[in-house]
Write a protein that holds these residues in place. Structure first.
Motif, PDB file in Angstrom:
ATOM      1  N   SER A  90     -12.884 -12.879  16.346  1.00 26.72           N
ATOM      2  CA  SER A  90     -11.607 -13.274  15.746  1.00 26.72           C
ATOM      3  C   SER A  90     -10.576 -12.174  15.955  1.00 26.72           C
ATOM      4  O   SER A  90     -10.799 -11.021  15.576  1.00 26.72           O
ATOM      5  CB  SER A  90     -11.788 -13.535  14.252  1.00 26.72           C
ATOM      6  N   PHE A  91      -9.445 -12.537  16.547  1.00 28.50           N
ATOM      7  CA  PHE A  91      -8.378 -11.547  16.738  1.00 28.50           C
ATOM      8  C   PHE A  91      -7.804 -11.100  15.388  1.00 28.50           C
ATOM      9  O   PHE A  91      -7.468  -9.927  15.217  1.00 28.50           O
ATOM     10  CB  PHE A  91      -7.272 -12.141  17.613  1.00 28.50           C
ATOM     11  N   ILE A  92      -7.713 -12.018  14.439  1.00 26.95           N
ATOM     12  CA  ILE A  92      -7.187 -11.665  13.115  1.00 26.95           C
ATOM     13  C   ILE A  92      -8.083 -10.634  12.449  1.00 26.95           C
ATOM     14  O   ILE A  92      -7.597  -9.646  11.876  1.00 26.95           O
ATOM     15  CB  ILE A  92      -7.056 -12.922  12.231  1.00 26.95           C
ATOM     16  N   GLU A  93      -9.397 -10.815  12.542  1.00 26.68           N
ATOM     17  CA  GLU A  93     -10.310  -9.838  11.942  1.00 26.68           C
ATOM     18  C   GLU A  93     -10.213  -8.494  12.662  1.00 26.68           C
ATOM     19  O   GLU A  93     -10.303  -7.437  12.021  1.00 26.68           O
ATOM     20  CB  GLU A  93     -11.741 -10.365  11.976  1.00 26.68           C
ATOM     21  N   ALA A  94     -10.000  -8.517  13.970  1.00 31.69           N
ATOM     22  CA  ALA A  94      -9.826  -7.258  14.711  1.00 31.69           C
ATOM     23  C   ALA A  94      -8.566  -6.550  14.247  1.00 31.69           C
ATOM     24  O   ALA A  94      -8.551  -5.315  14.097  1.00 31.69           O
ATOM     25  CB  ALA A  94      -9.763  -7.537  16.209  1.00 31.69           C
ATOM     26  N   MET A  95      -7.508  -7.314  14.010  1.00 28.91           N
ATOM     27  CA  MET A  95      -6.281  -6.718  13.468  1.00 28.91           C
ATOM     28  C   MET A  95      -6.536  -6.116  12.088  1.00 28.91           C
ATOM     29  O   MET A  95      -6.081  -5.005  11.783  1.00 28.91           O
ATOM     30  CB  MET A  95      -5.184  -7.776  13.364  1.00 28.91           C
ATOM     31  N   GLN A  96      -7.258  -6.867  11.260  1.00 28.32           N
ATOM     32  CA  GLN A  96      -7.519  -6.391   9.899  1.00 28.32           C
ATOM     33  C   GLN A  96      -8.303  -5.083   9.907  1.00 28.32           C
ATOM     34  O   GLN A  96      -8.005  -4.164   9.144  1.00 28.32           O
ATOM     35  CB  GLN A  96      -8.281  -7.453   9.111  1.00 28.32           C
ATOM     36  N   ARG A  97      -9.312  -5.004  10.782  1.00 29.55           N
ATOM     37  CA  ARG A  97     -10.105  -3.766  10.821  1.00 29.55           C
ATOM     38  C   ARG A  97      -9.240  -2.571  11.194  1.00 29.55           C
ATOM     39  O   ARG A  97      -9.414  -1.479  10.655  1.00 29.55           O
ATOM     40  CB  ARG A  97     -11.251  -3.924  11.819  1.00 29.55           C
ATOM     41  N   ARG A  98      -8.330  -2.770  12.113  1.00 31.04           N
ATOM     42  CA  ARG A  98      -7.450  -1.678  12.500  1.00 31.04           C
ATOM     43  C   ARG A  98      -6.432  -1.372  11.399  1.00 31.04           C
ATOM     44  O   ARG A  98      -6.118  -0.211  11.125  1.00 31.04           O
ATOM     45  CB  ARG A  98      -6.730  -2.038  13.805  1.00 31.04           C
ATOM     46  N   LEU A  99      -5.899  -2.415  10.779  1.00 32.18           N
ATOM     47  CA  LEU A  99      -4.935  -2.209   9.698  1.00 32.18           C
ATOM     48  C   LEU A  99      -5.558  -1.503   8.511  1.00 32.18           C
ATOM     49  O   LEU A  99      -4.958  -0.610   7.911  1.00 32.18           O
ATOM     50  CB  LEU A  99      -4.376  -3.562   9.231  1.00 32.18           C
ATOM     51  N   TYR A 100      -6.766  -1.887   8.179  1.00 34.48           N
ATOM     52  CA  TYR A 100      -7.374  -1.404   6.935  1.00 34.48           C
ATOM     53  C   TYR A 100      -7.887   0.018   7.043  1.00 34.48           C
ATOM     54  O   TYR A 100      -8.257   0.633   6.035  1.00 34.48           O
ATOM     55  CB  TYR A 100      -8.503  -2.339   6.501  1.00 34.48           C
ATOM     56  N   VAL A 101      -7.910   0.578   8.258  1.00 40.49           N
ATOM     57  CA  VAL A 101      -8.307   1.984   8.424  1.00 40.49           C
ATOM     58  C   VAL A 101      -7.270   2.904   7.809  1.00 40.49           C
ATOM     59  O   VAL A 101      -7.604   3.929   7.205  1.00 40.49           O
ATOM     60  CB  VAL A 101      -8.503   2.306   9.924  1.00 40.49           C
ATOM     61  N   ARG A 102      -5.982   2.542   7.929  1.00 44.19           N
ATOM     62  CA  ARG A 102      -4.902   3.393   7.390  1.00 44.19           C
ATOM     63  C   ARG A 102      -4.928   3.351   5.874  1.00 44.19           C
ATOM     64  O   ARG A 102      -4.944   2.293   5.269  1.00 44.19           O
ATOM     65  CB  ARG A 102      -3.554   2.924   7.916  1.00 44.19           C
ATOM     66  N   ASP A 103      -4.908   4.514   5.267  1.00 44.38           N
ATOM     67  CA  ASP A 103      -4.941   4.636   3.811  1.00 44.38           C
ATOM     68  C   ASP A 103      -3.509   4.637   3.286  1.00 44.38           C
ATOM     69  O   ASP A 103      -2.823   5.650   3.328  1.00 44.38           O
ATOM     70  CB  ASP A 103      -5.664   5.918   3.408  1.00 44.38           C
ATOM     71  N   LEU A 104      -3.066   3.486   2.782  1.00 47.54           N
ATOM     72  CA  LEU A 104      -1.697   3.369   2.293  1.00 47.54           C
ATOM     73  C   LEU A 104      -1.504   4.005   0.921  1.00 47.54           C
ATOM     74  O   LEU A 104      -0.377   4.240   0.499  1.00 47.54           O
ATOM     75  CB  LEU A 104      -1.290   1.891   2.235  1.00 47.54           C
ATOM     76  N   TYR A 105      -2.589   4.258   0.215  1.00 54.75           N
ATOM     77  CA  TYR A 105      -2.471   4.947  -1.074  1.00 54.75           C
ATOM     78  C   TYR A 105      -2.150   6.425  -0.876  1.00 54.75           C
ATOM     79  O   TYR A 105      -1.497   7.053  -1.716  1.00 54.75           O
ATOM     80  CB  TYR A 105      -3.767   4.834  -1.875  1.00 54.75           C
ATOM     81  N   ASP A 106      -2.611   6.983   0.226  1.00 56.63           N
ATOM     82  CA  ASP A 106      -2.431   8.416   0.493  1.00 56.63           C
ATOM     83  C   ASP A 106      -1.014   8.647   0.986  1.00 56.63           C
ATOM     84  O   ASP A 106      -0.682   8.358   2.138  1.00 56.63           O
ATOM     85  CB  ASP A 106      -3.447   8.885   1.532  1.00 56.63           C
ATOM     86  N   LEU A 107      -0.173   9.164   0.124  1.00 56.96           N
ATOM     87  CA  LEU A 107       1.227   9.404   0.461  1.00 56.96           C
ATOM     88  C   LEU A 107       1.554  10.834   0.048  1.00 56.96           C
ATOM     89  O   LEU A 107       1.992  11.085  -1.074  1.00 56.96           O
ATOM     90  CB  LEU A 107       2.123   8.406  -0.277  1.00 56.96           C
TER      91      LEU A 107
END
Length: 859
Positions: free
Chosen positions: A193-210
């Motif tokens: 699934s291309f959507i799941e591949a996108m999600q795996r890449r997106l979810y690596v970035r820690d958006l809480y860490d600012l």
């Protein structure tokens, strides 16, 4: 950015463009009438009138995508995933091309955006960093059409995902890297699934860490009512607001949000200075006023068009001002000119204002506080309702006393004092849920309640715990539900791994406001009776604790509102009682979350450096522990330096205060030899090595030195955005290393790395110490003003030592220069002799200038 598409393509694209875009395209085609293309222009206008653009647009997209097998394959995968391709473009003879994707409601909900998403394809088998820069530029040019949260990059390099992740690590936009071959495995060509591949890449970035202040609207949570209230007050002119609160509570983020809100209304000019940055570079009233004036000058082209200004916009650097004693008079003159020649109010914002107070430990500002505020208050009185002042800080004491430093306090009862409280429970929930959704995290109700209770709503603590939970999620999981048990586990990890954050939060209270800290400890340690007695005896200090959000009702509270802070103070008391203070730390000793491995050295006698490891992951660091240090003084030096991200500058990882009161700073542990190793005859470096190391260090200086070119570029904008404001402040002030010598350069696997920004003296001593190592000053710079010339001269002397294999002592520059003329090649000697020329006008003007010349000599 884009190459000009064929006229027919411009026409076909109108169906997806806004009225403003259509007007631009028509104007572009109208210009082409001059080239004899009248028929094409008439066709475009008639096409608009027939309403047939949509079909033509789809035909153009279909033709574009059918030109190669790769285009067809990528388009089919995107469409199978649910995306609609609404715009295409190409450049570089079709080797670089882009798609704009429209999201259906299902994908809008999944990815949290309704904007179109960029796909940037570069048909190159070798990834280049500029690919990311190009994509970033497209997003900027197409703002607000394109999504700024994430974009997709495709190249022919098999390691595209890793390269893109590394290149874009510090950028706001998350770039998802794909190898073109990956598309063979996605539906409809394969089972993935291309959507799941996108999600795996997106979810690596820690958006809480600012790690730094919030500048994007989408990263700002809560407090919108306060923003509106303060902005309305400041906009009217003659209103002055002081916003105070604990460290890391979000005051600077609030300042940027206020600035953005005021800019939106368009009825104020805004000047902003970060006093912490000025304090780290040149702590003087004159430098502050010049910096504030430059920020006002940059705020709008209206001001830049005033030709009678005498100070603002006239000097590239503060050190360039010939008569600094005239700065007060010139500032006064220029503010008067702006007020008299424009109609808008002026809002001046000062961040970390308590650093100006002479009562601040380690302060070098002297009587500047009174002088600055006498001037600003006098201007306000002369021009009623035209000037507003907004300040932020931890403690409002300097604004609550009638005298300061034995002189009448001009801002006594002058500001409306407000506190920035922790986030409310619903605001904490919104932050965690909104950002979590973008990373595939969902939160159970009990988990939200436990985290809010533990942090008391302190945003830095909320984000830190969220970051720990994100990092602990099972690898490979696209979706993860956070439970109460996950939060409890994260709290335990936080107290071990992140205790330095808590020490930073309370350091200023412990070191500068002893009565407040005493009350804090009483309540934290359960001495409730004593605490309530002190509430009556110290009403002002108690009011500050209430303002910080540490306790809500002092007459009845039995614990701190921030549970994790109370736990930290309790554990700190236990450890301090058990561990005696020692000036030397043997192997196995602990400094917060670091375990000492061995001693590395003792620079300057005021600090010791150890090799240490983190107690959890085992990461090895260089730990500098200061004798008799002040964490609050170290913080204002280190925190701006942590923003420097360059391979040839040592990375500052952490700083804090140990249980026995020792202030420390953790840096990356570099493997390699100090440049000093090469400063003997038999170990001297080759000329090619010297050239490479010289280029490395000049490249680093280009990153952290003032950048006048960028300043001028940003000044072309009508108004400066919050994000560009940060870039402009960094470019205007930059940093000066001040102590470049062979001992402060490590030759590592990634080249020459600069260490030790001469910050440790101020962190350990409460006196002004600015002198660099004897002999490394330019001969025409005794009593020197600290600017880029000092670093460049010191680097020249340092590299002469390495190239010649020579020791150096004060006054030996002439000998080194003489030897260089006789022993070194023309190419290298020419550069180093210019860097160390006795006359400043004959030396390089900037690191960029020297870097360009060195780069010409290298392949």
């Amino acid at each position: 950015m884009f190459g000009a598409p064929p006229l027919a393509d411009l026409a076909a694209g109108l169906g997806n463009r806004s009225p403003g875009d259509k007007s631009l395209l028509q104007r572009g085609c109208g210009q082409r009438l001059l080239d004899g293309q009248e028929s094409a222009y008439i066709w475009l206008v008639s096409l608009e009138s027939t309403g047939g653009t949509m079909a033509v647009d789809q035909q153009r997209i279909a033709r574009f995508l059918s030109r190669s097998e790769l285009r067809t394959k990528i388009a089919n995968v995107l469409r199978a995933a649910g995306f609609n391709i609404v715009w295409v473009n190409e450049e570089a003879e079709g080797k670089r091309w882009s798609l704009f994707l429209k999201l259906p409601q299902r994908l809008r909900d999944l990815f949290g955006t309704a904007r179109e998403v960029l796909v940037w394809v570069v048909e190159s088998s070798e990834f280049q960093a500029r690919t990311v820069t190009q994509a970033e530029q497209i997003i900027s040019e197409e703002r607000p059409r394109l999504c700024e949260d994430f974009a997709i990059i495709v190249t022919l390099d098999s390691n595209t995902m890793r390269h893109v992740s590394e290149t874009a690590e510090t950028l706001d936009t998350i770039f998802l890297g794909f190898d073109a071959e990956d598309f063979s495995s996605y539906s409809p060509y394969g089972p993935s699934s291309f959507i799941e591949a996108m999600q795996r890449r997106l979810y690596v970035r820690d958006l809480y860490d600012l790690p730094s202040a919030v500048t994007r609207a989408e990263d700002f949570f809560g407090r919108r009512g306060m923003v509106s209230e303060i902005a309305t007050s400041l906009r009217r002119g003659g209103r002055h607001v002081g916003l105070f609160g604990l460290r890391k509570i979000g005051k600077t983020s609030m300042l940027y949000k206020l600035r953005s809100t005021l800019q939106t209304t368009g009825d104020s000019y805004i000047g902003h200075v970060d006093i912490e940055r000025i304090d780290a570079i040149e702590p003087s009233a004159e430098n502050l006023l010049w910096s504030l004036g430059e920020s006002i000058y940059d705020s709008h082209r209206h001001i830049r068009n005033i030709t009678t200004l005498q100070l603002f916009g006239r000097y590239r650097l503060f050190s360039s001002i010939p008569d600094k004693s005239a700065v007060f008079e010139l500032f006064d003159h220029d503010i008067r000119e702006i007020v008299q020649k424009t109609n808008r109010s002026i809002v001046m914002m000062l961040d970390e204002v308590e650093l100006l107070s002479p009562s601040t430990p380690g302060s070098e500002w002297g009587s500047s506080f009174v002088r600055i505020w006498r001037l600003l208050r006098g201007l306000d009185q002369q021009f009623p309702n035209r000037l507003s002042y907004f300040v932020t800080g931890t403690n409002p004491s300097a604004f609550e006393v009638s005298t300061i430093g034995g002189r009448e306090n001009p801002v006594y009862n002058y500001f409306k004092v407000q506190y920035l409280h922790p986030l409310a429970k619903d605001e904490v929930d919104t932050l965690l849920i909104t950002l979590g959704h973008k990373m595939g995290l969902s939160w159970e109700t009990a988990a939200l309640e436990r985290l809010a209770s533990a942090t008391g709503g302190h945003p830095a603590l909320v984000r830190s715990l969220g970051s720990i939970i994100h990092s602990a999620r099972p690898e490979g999981d696209v979706k993860f539900s956070v439970t109460q048990a996950d939060v409890v586990s994260a709290i335990d990890r936080f107290l071990v791994e992140k205790s330095s954050l808590l020490s930073q939060i309370v350091a200023i209270l412990e070191e500068q406001y002893e009565d407040e800290y005493y009350l804090l400890e009483l309540l934290a340690h359960g001495r409730i009776g004593e605490f309530r007695e002190c509430v009556t005896a110290f009403p002002k200090d108690t009011a500050h604790l209430v303002g910080y959000g540490i306790c809500v009702n002092p007459e009845s509270c039995t614990s701190l509102q921030i549970e994790i802070l109370q736990t930290f103070l309790q554990k700190q008391k236990e450890r301090r009682a058990a561990e005696p203070t020692s000036k030397h730390l043997p192997p196995g000793s602990r400094v917060d979350s670091y375990e000492i491995i061995s001693s590395i050295g003792s620079p300057g006698g005021f600090a010791k450096v150890y090799e240490a490891r983190t107690s959890t992951g085992g990461e090895r660091v260089a730990l500098k522990v200061f004798d008799n240090g002040l964490l609050s003084a170290l913080q204002r030096e280190v925190e701006p330096l942590q923003e420097i991200d360059h391979p040839n500058v040592v990375r500052v990882i952490d700083h804090g205060k140990s249980d026995d009161g020792a202030v420390y700073m953790a840096m990356e542990l570099l493997s390699g030899k100090p440049l000093r190793h090469f400063c003997t005859r038999s170990t001297r470096a080759s000329e090619n090595e010297c050239m490479k190391w010289l280029r490395d260090m000049l490249s680093a200086m280009r990153e952290f030195h003032p950048d006048d070119v960028l300043v001028q570029q940003l000044r072309r904008h009508n108004e400066i955005s919050a994000r560009d404001l940060i870039r402009l402040e960094e470019a205007r002030h930059g940093f000066i290393h001040r102590d470049i010598k062979p001992e402060n350069v490590i030759i590592s696997e990634r080249g020459a790395v600069l260490i030790d920004f001469n910050i440790s003296v101020r962190a350990s001593e409460q006196i002004l110490t600015r002198s660099a190592t004897p002999g490394y000053h330019p001969p025409d710079g005794l009593g020197v003003t600290w600017d880029v010339d000092v670093d460049l001269y010191q680097l020249g002397v340092t590299m002469l030592q390495a190239a010649l294999g020579s020791e150096y002592f004060e006054g030996a520059a002439d000998d080194l220069r003489m030897a260089a003329k006789e022993e070194l090649s023309i190419d290298l000697s020419k550069i180093l002799l210019k860097m160390t020329n006795p006359a400043r006008e004959d030396r390089y003007a900037s690191a960029a200038q020297a870097w360009t010349e060195v780069s010409r000599q290298l392949p």
